[in-house]
Design an enzyme around this catalytic site. Structure first.
Site, PDB file in Angstrom:
ATOM      1  N   ASP A  16       0.909  -1.320  -0.007  1.00 17.87           N
ATOM      2  CA  ASP A  16       0.111   0.077  -0.111  1.00 17.87           C
ATOM      3  C   ASP A  16       0.966   1.177   0.085  1.00 17.87           C
ATOM      4  O   ASP A  16       2.002   1.161   0.604  1.00 17.87           O
ATOM      5  CB  ASP A  16      -1.121  -0.120   1.136  1.00 17.87           C
ATOM      6  CG  ASP A  16      -1.973   0.777   1.092  1.00 17.87           C
ATOM      7  OD1 ASP A  16      -2.334   1.701  -0.093  1.00 17.87           O
ATOM      8  OD2 ASP A  16      -2.783   1.229   2.140  1.00 17.87           O
ATOM      9  N   GLY A  17       0.228   2.345  -0.668  1.00 14.93           N
ATOM     10  CA  GLY A  17       1.059   3.493  -0.734  1.00 14.93           C
ATOM     11  C   GLY A  17       1.535   4.066  -1.632  1.00 14.93           C
ATOM     12  O   GLY A  17       2.235   5.264  -1.688  1.00 14.93           O
ATOM     13  N   ARG A  20       0.069   7.726  -2.458  1.00 14.12           N
ATOM     14  CA  ARG A  20       0.602   8.727  -1.735  1.00 14.12           C
ATOM     15  C   ARG A  20       2.040   8.871  -2.169  1.00 14.12           C
ATOM     16  O   ARG A  20       2.623  10.293  -2.145  1.00 14.12           O
ATOM     17  CB  ARG A  20       0.552   8.320  -0.245  1.00 14.12           C
ATOM     18  CG  ARG A  20      -0.831   8.823   0.342  1.00 14.12           C
ATOM     19  CD  ARG A  20      -1.328   7.961   1.729  1.00 14.12           C
ATOM     20  NE  ARG A  20      -1.543   6.576   1.376  1.00 14.12           N
ATOM     21  CZ  ARG A  20      -1.708   5.650   2.212  1.00 14.12           C
ATOM     22  NH1 ARG A  20      -1.474   5.601   3.564  1.00 14.12           N
ATOM     23  NH2 ARG A  20      -1.954   4.576   1.723  1.00 14.12           N
ATOM     24  N   HIS A  33       2.764   3.460  -8.856  1.00 13.84           N
ATOM     25  CA  HIS A  33       2.704   2.034  -9.137  1.00 13.84           C
ATOM     26  C   HIS A  33       3.712   1.352 -10.020  1.00 13.84           C
ATOM     27  O   HIS A  33       4.270   0.407  -9.470  1.00 13.84           O
ATOM     28  CB  HIS A  33       1.310   1.565  -9.948  1.00 13.84           C
ATOM     29  CG  HIS A  33       0.057   1.840  -9.371  1.00 13.84           C
ATOM     30  ND1 HIS A  33      -0.116   1.428  -8.106  1.00 13.84           N
ATOM     31  CD2 HIS A  33      -1.249   2.662  -9.857  1.00 13.84           C
ATOM     32  CE1 HIS A  33      -1.346   1.951  -7.714  1.00 13.84           C
ATOM     33  NE2 HIS A  33      -1.984   2.347  -8.641  1.00 13.84           N
ATOM     34  N   SER A  61      -6.962  -6.054  -6.148  1.00 12.88           N
ATOM     35  CA  SER A  61      -8.101  -6.701  -5.255  1.00 12.88           C
ATOM     36  C   SER A  61      -9.504  -6.693  -5.960  1.00 12.88           C
ATOM     37  O   SER A  61      -9.735  -5.791  -6.965  1.00 12.88           O
ATOM     38  CB  SER A  61      -8.290  -5.927  -3.837  1.00 12.88           C
ATOM     39  OG  SER A  61      -9.218  -4.660  -4.009  1.00 12.88           O
ATOM     40  N   LEU A 127      11.588 -20.316  -4.295  1.00 13.60           N
ATOM     41  CA  LEU A 127      10.684 -19.277  -3.809  1.00 13.60           C
ATOM     42  C   LEU A 127       9.308 -19.554  -4.742  1.00 13.60           C
ATOM     43  O   LEU A 127       9.279 -19.552  -5.879  1.00 13.60           O
ATOM     44  CB  LEU A 127      11.046 -18.075  -3.728  1.00 13.60           C
ATOM     45  CG  LEU A 127      10.150 -16.855  -3.382  1.00 13.60           C
ATOM     46  CD1 LEU A 127       9.941 -16.929  -2.044  1.00 13.60           C
ATOM     47  CD2 LEU A 127      10.614 -15.603  -4.017  1.00 13.60           C
TER      48      LEU A 127
HETATM   49  C1  FPP Z   1      -2.002   0.019  -3.387  1.00  9.59           C
HETATM   50  O1  FPP Z   1      -1.245   1.508  -3.409  1.00  9.59           O
HETATM   51  C2  FPP Z   1      -1.456  -0.481  -4.463  1.00  9.59           C
HETATM   52  C3  FPP Z   1      -2.048  -1.184  -5.401  1.00  9.59           C
HETATM   53  C4  FPP Z   1      -3.614  -1.325  -5.652  1.00  9.59           C
HETATM   54  C5  FPP Z   1      -1.425  -1.757  -6.662  1.00  9.59           C
HETATM   55  C6  FPP Z   1      -0.329  -2.467  -6.483  1.00  9.59           C
HETATM   56  C7  FPP Z   1       0.342  -2.942  -7.806  1.00  9.59           C
HETATM   57  C8  FPP Z   1       1.587  -2.829  -7.909  1.00  9.59           C
HETATM   58  C9  FPP Z   1       2.667  -2.729  -6.863  1.00  9.59           C
HETATM   59  C10 FPP Z   1       2.292  -3.095  -9.358  1.00  9.59           C
HETATM   60  C11 FPP Z   1       2.915  -4.312  -9.567  1.00  9.59           C
HETATM   61  C12 FPP Z   1       2.084  -5.306  -9.674  1.00  9.59           C
HETATM   62  C13 FPP Z   1       2.665  -6.566 -10.702  1.00  9.59           C
HETATM   63  C14 FPP Z   1       1.708  -7.816 -10.308  1.00  9.59           C
HETATM   64  C15 FPP Z   1       3.279  -6.401 -11.630  1.00  9.59           C
HETATM   65  P1  FPP Z   1      -2.427   2.729  -3.570  1.00  9.59           P
HETATM   66  O2  FPP Z   1      -2.662   3.158  -4.956  1.00  9.59           O
HETATM   67  O3  FPP Z   1      -3.905   2.192  -2.863  1.00  9.59           O
HETATM   68  O4  FPP Z   1      -1.844   3.757  -2.568  1.00  9.59           O
HETATM   69  P2  FPP Z   1      -2.480   4.998  -1.771  1.00  9.59           P
HETATM   70  O5  FPP Z   1      -3.285   4.167  -0.604  1.00  9.59           O
HETATM   71  O6  FPP Z   1      -1.518   5.686  -1.445  1.00  9.59           O
HETATM   72  O7  FPP Z   1      -3.427   5.624  -2.946  1.00  9.59           O
END
Ligand code: FPP
Length: 240
Positions: A16-17, A20, A33, A61, A127
């Site tokens: 998460d994050g 931000r 991302h 999700s 892994l």
């Molecule tokens: C949450 O941060 C993150 C996600 C919903 C996406 C996670 C995805 C990746 C790390 C990309 C890589 C994945 C693959 C499989 C290649 P947020 O956007 O909710 O952050 P915020 O709460 O600060 O807005």
């Protein structure tokens, strides 16, 4: 100091994050991302080096579909970028990739890359790297109940024969799918103290470590801190 004799076998992460992280830099969300994907690459390598056997990341999700079309398609595009740049090395490092969740409704090119990653690495014994995609804890419990209901209807299973193992076997992590143990440690970055529908059934006795670090800034040192925190806990599994 890390105790190499007590490394958690299965670590699950809520990455998460990213948003931000991008906001703080006045960058578009996708830059967050993208940086998050790079952090993920490093943590896969690091988990392997530490001797973690199973690493599960929450990449998308069942609720993330509510985000903008640009963001959703951007994340799916990152899957393509990730597999194209990393599959060779993942395979050389004996990493075995699997997906938790029904990814069939993702764009065709993302499905194709995921299928390729799973197929290429299916016999690898190192892994186990599990990517939770279109994953929701409640959704997977519902799917398990549906599968069991079909068996009962077909007369191959009696209602009184349904055990916790029956329910667990039909989850994405269960014997009928990826077949991986429950997580010992669940890490969530960026300070939020929620499970957000992640591994609801499987995390019944997991240790939780929350760090304020935003996911793109989460590196090997922070990962080590989280494992040290895990090692300082006493796990009782409901006993004394
Ligand atoms: C949450 O941060 C993150 C996600 C919903 C996406 C996670 C995805 C990746 C790390 C990309 C890589 C994945 C693959 C499989 C290649 P947020 O956007 O909710 O952050 P915020 O709460 O600060 O807005």
């Amino acid at each position: 100091m890390l105790d190499m004799e007590r490394i958690p076998k299965h670590v699950a992460i809520v990455m998460d994050g990213n948003g931000r992280w991008a906001d703080k830099r006045l960058l578009p969300k996708m830059a967050g991302h993208n940086a998050g994907m790079k952090a993920m690459k490093e943590i896969v390598k690091c988990a392997d080096q530490f001797g973690v056997k199973y690493l599960t990341v929450y990449a998308f999700s069942t609720e993330n579909w509510k985000r903008s079309v640009e963001e959703v398609s951007g994340i799916f595009k990152l899957i393509v970028v990730y597999v194209d740049s990393e599959l060779k090395e993942l395979n050389e490092n004996n990493v075995n990739v699997s997906v938790l969740g029904d990814y069939s409704m993702l764009p065709a090119e993302s499905v194709e890359r995921l299928d390729r990653a799973i197929e290429t690495t299916k016999d690898n014994t190192g892994l186990r790297f599990n990517i939770a995609l279109n994953y929701g804890g409640r959704d997977e419990i519902r799917r398990s109940v549906t599968a069991i209901a079909h068996e009962v209807k077909a007369g191959t299973l009696k209602p009184e024969e349904i055990t916790e193992e029956t329910i667990a076997a039909n989850l994405w992590t269960g014997k009928r799918h990826a077949d991986i143990p429950d997580p010992d440690l669940v890490i969530r970055t960026s300070g939020e103290k929620r499970l957000s529908n992640y591994l609801l059934w499987q995390s019944a006795y997991s240790e939780f470590v929350i760090t304020d670090t935003l996911w793109p800034d989460f590196g090997p040192e922070k990962f080590k801190d989280c494992i040290e925190e895990f090692q300082s806990r006493k796990r009782r599994f409901g006993g004394r």
